[in-house]
Design an enzyme around this catalytic site. Structure first.
Site, PDB file in Angstrom:
ATOM      1  N   SER A  20       0.841  -1.192   0.000  1.00 12.64           N
ATOM      2  CA  SER A  20       0.000   0.000   0.000  1.00 12.64           C
ATOM      3  C   SER A  20       0.879   1.247   0.000  1.00 12.64           C
ATOM      4  O   SER A  20       2.079   1.175  -0.285  1.00 12.64           O
ATOM      5  CB  SER A  20      -0.955  -0.003   1.202  1.00 12.64           C
ATOM      6  OG  SER A  20      -1.958   0.984   1.052  1.00 12.64           O
ATOM      7  N   ASN A  21       0.295   2.368   0.322  1.00 12.08           N
ATOM      8  CA  ASN A  21       1.025   3.627   0.455  1.00 12.08           C
ATOM      9  C   ASN A  21       0.327   4.458   1.521  1.00 12.08           C
ATOM     10  O   ASN A  21      -0.721   4.066   2.035  1.00 12.08           O
ATOM     11  CB  ASN A  21       1.093   4.375  -0.880  1.00 12.08           C
ATOM     12  CG  ASN A  21      -0.290   4.704  -1.407  1.00 12.08           C
ATOM     13  OD1 ASN A  21      -1.027   5.472  -0.806  1.00 12.08           O
ATOM     14  ND2 ASN A  21      -0.675   4.095  -2.516  1.00 12.08           N
ATOM     15  N   ALA A  22       0.915   5.597   1.853  1.00  8.82           N
ATOM     16  CA  ALA A  22       0.465   6.347   3.033  1.00  8.82           C
ATOM     17  C   ALA A  22      -0.630   7.361   2.736  1.00  8.82           C
ATOM     18  O   ALA A  22      -0.889   8.242   3.555  1.00  8.82           O
ATOM     19  CB  ALA A  22       1.657   7.045   3.690  1.00  8.82           C
ATOM     20  N   ALA A  90      -4.511   7.309  -4.543  1.00  9.28           N
ATOM     21  CA  ALA A  90      -3.139   6.877  -4.800  1.00  9.28           C
ATOM     22  C   ALA A  90      -3.201   5.369  -5.049  1.00  9.28           C
ATOM     23  O   ALA A  90      -2.952   4.563  -4.155  1.00  9.28           O
ATOM     24  CB  ALA A  90      -2.233   7.221  -3.621  1.00  9.28           C
TER      25      ALA A  90
END
Lengths: 226, 226
Positions: A20-22, A90
């Protein structure tokens, strides 16, 4: 109807582990709230975030990029028409080729994970409309994407980031793209550039994501009126 | 002093993408709050979560497993003594061998990510004390871990999960382990079993994580008194 995607996606290796990403989802949620406050009908397709649904906004919660695309495309089909598609999510570029069931026990030594490319959610949604100039009805009247780039301190870095963002704008058939820095991820204040298909780069003064969202809504409304 | 770890860790592939899991941090934060309310000094080493610091608790925020281990071990050294170590964090087992700088552009086709095993945070912390029975001072008077397992509907599944959890208890030199189901991740209500080193499995009735936390604190206090 304004169709907005927000948040990260999660691409599971198994039932517990994921890529994933933040992304906090704040920009997308703020845009949804601002569009709703401006009187528009808004559908927000959201990856996993800890944010409440903005008042009056229909939120469709999804996990992976594939689910996000399916949910968003499904809304387009149901609605028949769409004024704006804003791809703020995102979305993970890649997902593990295989999702293992359960929680496999920790193995020994190094491990290889094979990744495959995810569908491009926004490009696919933007591509659902007929090509410009062919006289067909456009599915979305305005499509805007977001480009996340490492914006270095030098002007040259910014030029390079703008070139990559404009390349993305062309590739995805967008009407405009919002360029912001990696440091924006999860932050309350964003450093943001507006890059319209036809027009020069415009840097917004430092402001909260809520203020950026209100600016974007009025700018997009202006573009729709032209 | 009670040293508690909480939340997930994030293991970055580059500045944007990471491996993680859906741990919300709620169980660890609830345990920290309950221990503090019971009058203990509490240090909470927390991975990235969206939770406020519990009142009166010192929170040390970290991102990766390596940082979590460093921060927690550092607190042990400073404090000299430690009453309880509770490893509630859902630490990622693996991290990418290489962290690339910036945000590498999307490449074409499949991609391989090489993973390497992370240090075992709790086992390392638990191992910092001298072995039992050698007459040395134990660094932590009581060490408790958490085991996340897929708990199927059948008793046999539960037996197998308990066997794996008890194996973990031995391997990590713990005094007790809390077994809970994968469905607990991010949920408000947990299905929880208490597995003491010497003693039979005890299933807690369904209750909120806050209630589980209060039960755990009084149970651990009881063990410390013996």
């Amino acid at each position: 109807m304004w169709l907005i995607t927000a948040g990260p996606t999660r691409e599971h290796l198994d039932d517990v582990r994921f890529l994933s990403n933040a992304s906090s989802g704040r920009m997308g949620y703020a845009l949804a709230a601002a569009a709703r406050e401006a009187g528009h009908e808004v559908v927000l397709v959201s990856g996993p975030v800890d944010l409440p649904a903005p008042a009056g906004v229909e939120v469709v919660r999804v996990t992976s990029a594939s689910e996000m695309l399916r949910a968003a495309a499904g809304r387009l089909d149901d609605a028949g028409r769409c004024d704006v598609i804003a791809g703020v999510a995102a979305v993970c570029d890649f997902r593990p080729r295989v999702r293992q069931p359960g929680k496999p026990p920790k193995g020994a030594g190094p491990l290889q994970v094979e990744l495959v490319e995810n569908p491009d959610v926004l490009a696919t949604l933007a591509g659902l409309r007929l090509p410009r100039g062919e006289g067909g009805a456009r599915f979305a009247r305005f499509t805007v994407g977001f480009a996340l780039e490492v914006l270095g301190p030098a002007d040259l870095d910014l030029e390079a980031a703008e070139a990559r963002a404009r390349d993305k704008l062309e590739r995805k058939h967008l009407d405009a793209i919002v360029l912001n820095g990696v440091e924006t991820l999860g932050a309350a204040v964003a450093r943001v550039f507006w890059l319209p298909r036809k027009g020069a780069r415009f840097e917004l003064p430092p402001m909260t994501k809520e203020a950026v969202a209100r600016w974007l809504v009025s700018t997009i409304e202006h573009e729709l009126d032209e």
